[in-house]
Design an enzyme around this catalytic site. Structure first.
Site, PDB file in Angstrom:
ATOM      1  CG  ASP A 178      -1.958   1.105   1.160  1.00  0.00           C
ATOM      2  OD1 ASP A 178      -3.004   0.877   0.510  1.00  0.00           O
ATOM      3  OD2 ASP A 178      -1.734   2.186   1.731  1.00  0.00           O
ATOM      4  CB  ILE A 179       1.094   4.193  -2.280  1.00  0.00           C
ATOM      5  CG1 ILE A 179       1.456   3.310  -3.485  1.00  0.00           C
ATOM      6  CG2 ILE A 179       1.904   5.484  -2.318  1.00  0.00           C
ATOM      7  CD1 ILE A 179       1.180   3.956  -4.829  1.00  0.00           C
ATOM      8  CD  GLU A 222      -4.583   3.990  -1.628  1.00  0.00           C
ATOM      9  OE1 GLU A 222      -4.832   4.319  -0.459  1.00  0.00           O
ATOM     10  OE2 GLU A 222      -5.431   4.026  -2.536  1.00  0.00           O
TER      11      GLU A 222
END
Length: 305
Positions: A178-179, A222
């Site tokens: 996950d960004i 994301e």
């Protein structure tokens, strides 16, 4: 597209025939067209397909033990095998037997004695259809923005690999990525630059995942996922750390992050043989590890097994 498919040398055909002589005749006819493997029984054919799925099966109708008809029905009933076309090879092509071929799920049949040119033309045609179908299916399984596999394919492939690794008594590792602070990134830099960040992270993840059977997927928004078949704890941790470090090493500016650059957090779970009752349980464990990585400060990989 069909006309453009000329080279079938990397396509594979499995011949299921209990006569050594007939195996040699069929193999000789297909020499130079495609790769050929041979087995003597329907039981061996199913196991071969599970271990190394061919692009096409040439199946004798009458076999010792399980018949070719029964094997075809069984293959058609298995999610991981039912896209493999089956051509029956039989000495009896009367109307009733043809009906049984179609009802079993076969795509074609060939009469004995074998006519070499007919065999080659039928096999070439069905291999082209299979190649075309695989290409179209591949397009439908890619995320248009990041050019990695999409969530739809992840759901299918994770199920397939979970069953395969369970059958082969091997591990399956799942990495969830996950960004960090991505909403803040989008709000500050705009969605177009956000798209560029997503593409950059996907490219890095693909680069860090080296083996042919390892795959990267856009899981949603994301978030990305990585499937690592037959991978132990140390191997999965190494890949997850490599992705985390490589994304940070891109040094994409992110003034709304405490790291000042774009980073990712990773959660890793290892599905050891017999440990999980479903692939969803394994994915949930990777998600739990991801949340732990977030809670522990982000830009790191946490593993749970």
């Amino acid at each position: 597209m069909f006309k453009d498919i000329d080279d079938l040398s990397d396509s594979s055909v499995l011949i299921v025939e209990d006569s050594s002589l007939t195996q040699k005749v069929l193999s000789a006819c297909l020499d130079g067209l495609c790769k050929v493997d041979c087995v003597f029984s329907a039981e061996d054919a199913i196991q071969h397909c599970l271990d190394n799925p061919p692009d096409l099966i040439l199946m004798d109708w009458i076999l010792e033990g399980m018949t070719g008809l029964e094997a075809c029905k069984k293959i058609q009933a298995m999610d991981e095998l039912n896209d493999i076309p089956v051509i029956f090879v039989t000495s009896n092509t009367n109307e009733n037997q043809q009906e049984l071929c179609w009802d079993a799920g076969a795509v074609d049949f060939l009469g004995k004695p074998i006519v070499a040119r007919t065999l080659v033309n039928r096999v070439r045609t069905h291999l082209k259809y299979k190649r075309q179908t695989d290409i179209l299916k591949q397009y439908s399984f890619f995320d248009g923005l990041t050019e990695v596999f999409n969530r739809r394919y992840f759901d299918m492939e994770s199920q397939r690999l979970f069953k395969q690794n369970l059958r082969q008594q091997q591990n399956l590792a799942v990495v969830m990525l996950d960004i960090d602070y991505f909403k803040f990134y989008n709000d500050h830099y705009g969605h177009l630059q956000g798209d560029d960040a997503l593409k950059a992270v996907a490219k890095v993840a693909v680069k860090m995942v080296n083996r042919p059977l390892d795959s990267v997927f856009r899981y949603g928004g994301e978030e990305f996922a990585v499937l690592l078949p037959n991978t132990d704890k140390d191997g999965a941790q190494k890949i997850a750390n490599a992705i985390v470090d490589a994304v940070k090493g891109l040094e994409l500016p992110h003034c709304k992050s405490r790291f000042d650059v774009v980073t990712v957090s990773a959660g890793v779970a290892i599905g050891k043989y017999g440990q999980y009752d479903s692939v969803q349980s394994l994915i949930n464990m990777a998600d739990k590890a991801l949340y732990q990585a977030k809670d522990s400060g982000r830009s790191q990989a946490v593993i749970l097994d």
